[in-house]
Design a protein around this motif. Structure first.
Motif, PDB file in Angstrom:
ATOM      1  N   LYS A  81       0.870  -1.174   0.000  1.00  0.00           N
ATOM      2  CA  LYS A  81       0.000   0.000   0.000  1.00  0.00           C
ATOM      3  C   LYS A  81       0.900   1.214   0.000  1.00  0.00           C
ATOM      4  CE  LYS A  81      -3.727   2.271   2.559  1.00  0.00           C
ATOM      5  NZ  LYS A  81      -4.610   2.210   3.758  1.00  0.00           N
ATOM      6  N   SER A  82       0.689   2.113  -0.952  1.00  0.00           N
ATOM      7  CA  SER A  82       1.656   3.197  -1.112  1.00  0.00           C
ATOM      8  C   SER A  82       0.988   4.424  -1.715  1.00  0.00           C
ATOM      9  CB  SER A  82       2.820   2.750  -2.007  1.00  0.00           C
ATOM     10  OG  SER A  82       3.786   3.777  -2.122  1.00  0.00           O
ATOM     11  N   VAL A  83       1.634   5.550  -1.483  1.00  0.00           N
ATOM     12  CA  VAL A  83       1.257   6.794  -2.146  1.00  0.00           C
ATOM     13  C   VAL A  83       2.532   7.435  -2.666  1.00  0.00           C
ATOM     14  CG1 VAL A  83       0.249   9.092  -1.921  1.00  0.00           C
ATOM     15  CG2 VAL A  83      -0.760   7.172  -0.687  1.00  0.00           C
ATOM     16  N   GLU A  84       2.576   7.647  -3.973  1.00  0.00           N
ATOM     17  CA  GLU A  84       3.652   8.437  -4.559  1.00  0.00           C
ATOM     18  C   GLU A  84       3.102   9.826  -4.863  1.00  0.00           C
ATOM     19  OE1 GLU A  84       4.924   4.658  -4.370  1.00  0.00           O
ATOM     20  OE2 GLU A  84       3.523   5.008  -6.002  1.00  0.00           O
ATOM     21  N   GLY A  85       3.966  10.814  -4.805  1.00  0.00           N
ATOM     22  CA  GLY A  85       3.531  12.186  -5.067  1.00  0.00           C
ATOM     23  C   GLY A  85       4.603  12.975  -5.761  1.00  0.00           C
ATOM     24  N   ASP A  86       4.171  14.032  -6.433  1.00  0.00           N
ATOM     25  CA  ASP A  86       5.094  14.828  -7.244  1.00  0.00           C
ATOM     26  C   ASP A  86       4.636  16.283  -7.236  1.00  0.00           C
ATOM     27  OD1 ASP A  86       7.043  15.577  -8.998  1.00  0.00           O
ATOM     28  OD2 ASP A  86       6.149  14.673 -10.768  1.00  0.00           O
ATOM     29  N   LEU A  87       5.529  17.192  -6.893  1.00  0.00           N
ATOM     30  CA  LEU A  87       5.329  18.630  -7.043  1.00  0.00           C
ATOM     31  C   LEU A  87       6.488  19.148  -7.880  1.00  0.00           C
ATOM     32  CD1 LEU A  87       4.249  19.790  -3.456  1.00  0.00           C
ATOM     33  CD2 LEU A  87       2.845  19.848  -5.521  1.00  0.00           C
ATOM     34  N   TRP A  88       6.178  19.741  -9.026  1.00  0.00           N
ATOM     35  CA  TRP A  88       7.271  20.052  -9.955  1.00  0.00           C
ATOM     36  C   TRP A  88       6.975  21.329 -10.745  1.00  0.00           C
ATOM     37  CZ3 TRP A  88      11.587  17.378  -9.455  1.00  0.00           C
ATOM     38  CH2 TRP A  88      12.603  17.548 -10.390  1.00  0.00           C
ATOM     39  N   ASP A  89       8.037  22.041 -11.066  1.00  0.00           N
ATOM     40  CA  ASP A  89       7.910  23.202 -11.959  1.00  0.00           C
ATOM     41  C   ASP A  89       9.111  23.228 -12.891  1.00  0.00           C
ATOM     42  OD1 ASP A  89       6.554  25.983 -12.520  1.00  0.00           O
ATOM     43  OD2 ASP A  89       8.712  26.361 -12.435  1.00  0.00           O
ATOM     44  N   GLN A  90       8.831  23.570 -14.126  1.00  0.00           N
ATOM     45  CA  GLN A  90       9.878  23.667 -15.145  1.00  0.00           C
ATOM     46  C   GLN A  90       9.642  24.947 -15.940  1.00  0.00           C
ATOM     47  OE1 GLN A  90      10.586  20.226 -17.852  1.00  0.00           O
ATOM     48  NE2 GLN A  90       9.971  21.699 -19.414  1.00  0.00           N
ATOM     49  N   VAL A 118      17.725  26.921 -25.975  1.00  0.00           N
ATOM     50  CA  VAL A 118      16.764  26.593 -24.923  1.00  0.00           C
ATOM     51  C   VAL A 118      17.529  26.561 -23.612  1.00  0.00           C
ATOM     52  CG1 VAL A 118      15.201  24.881 -23.984  1.00  0.00           C
ATOM     53  CG2 VAL A 118      15.255  25.264 -26.432  1.00  0.00           C
ATOM     54  N   ALA A 119      17.076  27.342 -22.644  1.00  0.00           N
ATOM     55  CA  ALA A 119      17.686  27.338 -21.316  1.00  0.00           C
ATOM     56  C   ALA A 119      16.571  27.226 -20.289  1.00  0.00           C
ATOM     57  CB  ALA A 119      18.495  28.606 -21.087  1.00  0.00           C
ATOM     58  N   GLY A 120      16.807  26.428 -19.267  1.00  0.00           N
ATOM     59  CA  GLY A 120      15.735  26.218 -18.311  1.00  0.00           C
ATOM     60  C   GLY A 120      16.205  25.846 -16.934  1.00  0.00           C
ATOM     61  N   VAL A 121      15.270  25.930 -16.008  1.00  0.00           N
ATOM     62  CA  VAL A 121      15.483  25.483 -14.637  1.00  0.00           C
ATOM     63  C   VAL A 121      14.242  24.697 -14.230  1.00  0.00           C
ATOM     64  CG1 VAL A 121      14.576  27.672 -13.741  1.00  0.00           C
ATOM     65  CG2 VAL A 121      15.926  26.187 -12.250  1.00  0.00           C
ATOM     66  N   GLU A 122      14.443  23.591 -13.557  1.00  0.00           N
ATOM     67  CA  GLU A 122      13.321  22.795 -13.080  1.00  0.00           C
ATOM     68  C   GLU A 122      13.666  22.230 -11.713  1.00  0.00           C
ATOM     69  OE1 GLU A 122      12.414  19.227 -15.248  1.00  0.00           O
ATOM     70  OE2 GLU A 122      14.445  19.081 -16.045  1.00  0.00           O
ATOM     71  N   GLY A 123      12.640  21.953 -10.961  1.00  0.00           N
ATOM     72  CA  GLY A 123      12.873  21.395  -9.650  1.00  0.00           C
ATOM     73  C   GLY A 123      11.575  21.131  -8.917  1.00  0.00           C
ATOM     74  N   GLY A 124      11.712  20.434  -7.813  1.00  0.00           N
ATOM     75  CA  GLY A 124      10.550  20.110  -7.000  1.00  0.00           C
ATOM     76  C   GLY A 124      10.860  18.959  -6.079  1.00  0.00           C
ATOM     77  N   HIS A 171       9.226   5.920   4.294  1.00  0.00           N
ATOM     78  CA  HIS A 171       8.921   7.268   3.790  1.00  0.00           C
ATOM     79  C   HIS A 171      10.178   7.822   3.135  1.00  0.00           C
ATOM     80  CE1 HIS A 171       7.295  11.278   3.350  1.00  0.00           C
ATOM     81  NE2 HIS A 171       8.367  11.760   3.959  1.00  0.00           N
ATOM     82  N   THR A 172      10.060   8.173   1.867  1.00  0.00           N
ATOM     83  CA  THR A 172      11.189   8.734   1.121  1.00  0.00           C
ATOM     84  C   THR A 172      10.766  10.040   0.487  1.00  0.00           C
ATOM     85  OG1 THR A 172      11.867   6.477   0.564  1.00  0.00           O
ATOM     86  CG2 THR A 172      12.954   8.266  -0.608  1.00  0.00           C
ATOM     87  N   LYS A 173      11.614  11.046   0.632  1.00  0.00           N
ATOM     88  CA  LYS A 173      11.370  12.333  -0.027  1.00  0.00           C
ATOM     89  C   LYS A 173      12.650  12.764  -0.725  1.00  0.00           C
ATOM     90  CE  LYS A 173       9.104  15.735   1.946  1.00  0.00           C
ATOM     91  NZ  LYS A 173       8.777  16.901   2.830  1.00  0.00           N
ATOM     92  N   SER A 174      12.515  13.065  -2.012  1.00  0.00           N
ATOM     93  CA  SER A 174      13.655  13.547  -2.789  1.00  0.00           C
ATOM     94  C   SER A 174      13.364  14.968  -3.261  1.00  0.00           C
ATOM     95  CB  SER A 174      13.924  12.648  -3.991  1.00  0.00           C
ATOM     96  OG  SER A 174      14.417  11.398  -3.579  1.00  0.00           O
TER      97      SER A 174
END
Length: 876
Positions: free
Chosen positions: A479-488, A505-511, A555-558
């Motif tokens: 039983k698990s929940v994966e989640g993602d908060l991201w902006d590019q 093309v130049a960019g920054v992304e993270g979350g 619990h893992t958070k990256s």
């Protein structure tokens, strides 16, 4: 087919898919424009009489001087604006309002007469021009008798990180457009990718269900993207909201960050358009399959600079041919809204909900080195107790602002939640060998019985299937929940320095990404408390029983951030040089708690909170030679890396700073060419990818992990995609992969053997053609070569003898642990009942071949048997 005239907003983000269906748009534009002029009684001459490639008198064109043009490929409206500035001429558009935004131009560079330059700008659009007078050019639809309603194949990539057309991009790129998915009656990402050479599919891992695949020999479960952002969840992706699927094989680390060893997969979703649309597709299958999808698009002219709403809906229920107990139940809805479609600032908000409630199937057991001799239809689980439930919610916001035709800023933000619950039965007979040992090696113990690890396995490879009475029903429960908060956020710029044009093309992304699995076991004192069964007669109706207990709560958070840029420089008309650099920071925190087990139970040992930080640059460089506007030859080099917690899992052994990230280098050379007026695109490439610092876990101590392995894949691949006359569509591909372990500290006997799930050869083909009686038929095939189950234990002992010189047993025979290759053939027949209704039949696995589709080191999932889907497609 519907007209794919899109706004500049759609062009900027869905440019590849729009090109696929553009030919039909041209035909509809032609007919619609002619009808409009006829109905309105326009005083202008009929278009069929006036759209000529040269003026009738030849006078105006003869006086046009040579001028220098430097207009890049891009939206047609921007190219025409640049043409007006460069030529000093006025261009008048004679098309329905908003139509021009649906076209793209290949651009023009060099000294040309003004009429020749305009002809090049319009090349491949289906539009033409005439000189109205010495200062004005008029653009409209060419004569109806020369309008082609066959669309050219896709020549652009939807992802904004690629600025050049596909034919000029130095990378193997396979696009599976919507017409291919429709012709083949596809409903999943997994089946869509069978149209891409170099990709092989695998069964779900113990703790991660969903789509598992290998790209050019390297696992890519974490390299699946949606609209250019990583789609992290462990679920089976449905195609109901796909505009197209893009497989980018080869160097991709600079554009996509961590992973991407063999390449990445991008799902490009549908977004609102300027044309009203209602499509409903139904399918009814031989395995009680019932599927309905609806695509509804509604534009609202004049609202907030041009607004449109779109919704895609899907519901499906059914079985799997040849696997009687397996069931699929899915529901999905994907609404979206776009505003500012006619403005310089455009935004699209989209939401996807996809739920699944399946009776899952982990297939059949291994028997030493091969598939156990079980009945093809046997199900070893508990249909009433096995389940796979997912409820995925994905919210995405895209915003784009066009400062000028040469400068564009776009951002995409996503919040995603992927809950899942699974209890799946994995059938096993004997335990897996932890090492490959050659003939003559003395081992201390025999393989154990999978149901009871306290006992040696009583079966030999010569044992009759009827005598195998103890098949373990290993329960995989999570039983698990994966989640993602991201902006590019990216900026795209076109400019010149010292006479050379740049596309930057130049960019920054993270979350942040999270994963919270809770795992359960049913083993006490090394014995599975769930009842075993027999190989030939597994009892599906047996009540489920067993003592289950939680073994770990994780619990893992990256948290990660990436900075990158890629610049393509045009060196005259023949050469393009591109290069890019990326820097990634990947910071992971990992917590594991172990509840108190029951007596005799075993849990994962608790560890204090651990962290791991990886920072790594990646590089890319490529040279493209363009001997023709219809082809290119290229060389590409790129690097990528796999951090220790790439899949959001850590162990104590990986916290040690000496365990470096896995590092990958890829070299690729290839050529791309379009034929038949851009209706057939052919690609070919040779490549070499080497992975250094491959992580290996000591088979005697799971906390001892080293970065000491080396793996190599080299090979070649070819692909064809075309929309040809007489209703002939073609998609084909072939890949040859030569994979091998080239060094291993803990598994030296694996050196020289192929990597897991890497067939030496794969082939795919699907061709449709117009038939008599208004029928359209299709026939296709897939071939996948034999595959090994494990990179570290490629072969296993199949025979033993008591050691005459002391304790233990002598290995007397060994064999490769692999599944055989297979061919599968599919067919399609389509008939238009009316102008708006099509009747379609798809028959899959025509010859009812029995084969292993999804291998895993501990179980094997057979492919579906012969089945048919019958349906009707409605267009309003």
């Amino acid at each position: 087919m519907k007209m794919q005239a899109k706004t500049r907003n759609a062009v900027g983000r869905k440019k590849n898919a729009q090109r696929v269906l553009l030919g039909n748009a041209r035909g509809l534009v032609a007919m619609g424009t002619l009808a409009a002029y006829t109905a309105l009684g326009s005083s202008r001459p009929a278009l069929a009489a006036v759209w000529n490639k040269e003026p009738a008198d030849g006078g105006v064109a003869a006086t046009l001087p040579l001028k220098r043009f430097d207009i890049p490929a891009g939206p047609l409206d921007a190219a025409i604006e640049a043409y007006e500035k460069a030529s000093g001429l006025k261009v008048r558009i004679v098309l329905p309002e908003g139509t021009l935004a649906g076209f793209r131009s290949p651009g023009v560079t060099g000294l040309y007469r003004e009429d020749d330059a305009l002809r090049q700008i319009l090349e491949g659009t289906g539009l033409n021009y005439r000189a109205e007078d010495a200062t004005t050019m008029v653009i409209g639809v060419q004569a109806r008798d020369t309008v082609s309603v066959t669309a050219p194949v896709a020549n652009e990539i939807a992802i904004t990180r690629f600025t050049e057309p596909q034919i000029d991009t130095a990378q193997s790129i396979s696009v599976v457009p919507q017409f291919v998915m429709q012709d083949q009656g596809l409903s999943t990402l997994r089946d869509t990718l069978r149209n891409v050479p170099g990709i092989s599919l695998a069964a779900g891992e113990a703790g991660a269900q969903g789509d598992n695949l290998t790209i050019r020999g390297f696992t890519a479960r974490n390299d699946i993207f949606m609209d250019g952002i990583r789609d992290f969840g462990s679920y089976y992706r449905d195609s109901f909201n796909f505009e197209q699927v893009e497989a980018l094989e080869g160097p991709a680390g600079v554009q996509f960050g961590r992973g991407a060893t063999g390449g990445v997969i991008n799902q490009e979703n549908k977004i609102p358009e300027v044309e009203k649309l209602v499509e409903v597709d139904t399918q009814f299958g031989t395995d009680l399959t019932r599927r309905i999808t609806a695509d509804i698009n509604s534009p609202v002219a004049g609202l907030l600079g041009g607004t449109a709403f779109r919704a895609n809906i899907m519901a499906q229920e059914g079985g799997v041919a040849g696997r009687d107990a397996a069931e699929l139940r899915r529901f999905g809805i994907a609404p979206s809204v776009s505003i500012g479609m006619d403005a310089k600032t455009r935004a699209t908000l989209s939401y996807i909900h996809l739920s699944e409630d399946d009776t899952p199937d982990y297939g059949l057991p291994w028997f030493f080195n091969q598939l156990a001799p079980a009945n093809r239809h046997s199900y070893f689980g508990f249909p009433d107790e096995n389940y796979l439930k997912t409820n995925d919610d994905i919210m995405t916001l895209k915003v784009e602002h066009e400062f000028s035709p040469s400068l564009n800023l776009h951002t995409i933000a996503r919040a995603a939640n992927y809950p899942r619950q699974a209890q799946i039965t994995e059938p096993q007979i004997c335990s897996n060998a932890s090492l490959s040992v050659p003939v003559g090696t003395v081992v201390t113990a025999l393989p154990t019985l999978a149901y009871n690890a306290n006992l040696p396995c009583p079966y030999t490879s010569a044992r009759l299937a009827s005598a195998i009475t103890q098949v373990n029903r290993n329960q995989i429960q999570v039983k698990s929940v994966e989640g993602d908060l991201w902006d590019q956020t990216e900026v795209t710029a076109h400019f010149k320095t010292w006479g050379a044009r740049h596309d930057l093309v130049a960019g920054v992304e993270g979350g942040q990404e999270i994963s919270n699995p809770i795992r359960t076991s049913y083993t006490i004192n090394k014995i599975n408390t769930v009842p075993e069964t027999t190989l030939l007669n597994p009892n599906e109706d047996q009540p489920f029983s067993g003592t289950g207990y939680i073994t770990s709560i994780v619990h893992t958070k990256s948290k990660s951030v990436g900075l990158y840029f890629v610049d393509t420089m045009k060196l005259g008309r023949l050469f393009e040089l591109s290069g890019g650099v990326r820097w990634d920071r990947f910071d992971t925190d990992y917590n594991l708690a172990s509840p108190t087990p029951p007596a005799g139970g075993t849990v994962t040992a608790a560890v204090p909170p651990i962290s791991r930080l990886d920072e790594q640059p990646t590089y890319r460089a490529a040279l493209v030679f363009k001997p023709s506007t219809h082809g290119s030859v290229y060389f590409d080099y790129g690097t990528s890396f796999d951090p220790d917690a790439e899949s959001l899992s850590l162990s104590v052994g990986l916290v040690n700073g000496s365990v470096k990230p896995e590092e990958n280098q890829t070299y690729e050379g290839g050529a791309k060419w379009s034929f038949l007026n851009d209706r057939l695109l052919v690609e070919g490439a040779v490549f070499r990818t080497e992975k250094d610092n491959a992580h290996e876990t000591d088979p005697t101590n799971s906390n001892n992990i080293v970065a000491a392995g080396n793996q190599l894949v080299k090979g070649a691949q070819f692909s064809f995609i075309g929309r040809l006359p007489e209703g002939m569509d073609l998609v084909a591909g072939y890949a040859y992969l030569d994979s091998a372990v080239i060094f291993s500290q803990f598994f030296p006997t694996a050196v020289g053997y192929p990597l897991a799930n890497v067939p030496k050869q794969t082939f795919n083909l699907f061709v449709t053609h117009r038939l008599p009686w208004r029928l359209n038929g299709g026939l296709g095939s897939n071939y996948v070569g034999s595959r090994t189950a494990s990179s570290t234990v490629p072969y296993v002992p199949t025979g033993y003898a008591v050691n005459p010189d002391g304790p233990g047993y002598v290995v007397t025979s060994v064999a490769m642990k692999q599944v055989p290759g297979y061919w599968v053939f599919n067919g399609m027949l389509k008939h238009p009942l009316t102008e708006k209704i099509d009747f379609q039949i798809n028959v899959n696995n025509l010859l009812n071949r029995y084969y292993i589709d999804l291998p895993h080191p501990s179980h094997l999932v057979p492919g579906a048997g012969a089945s048919a889907l019958i349906g009707a497609n409605f267009r309003f």
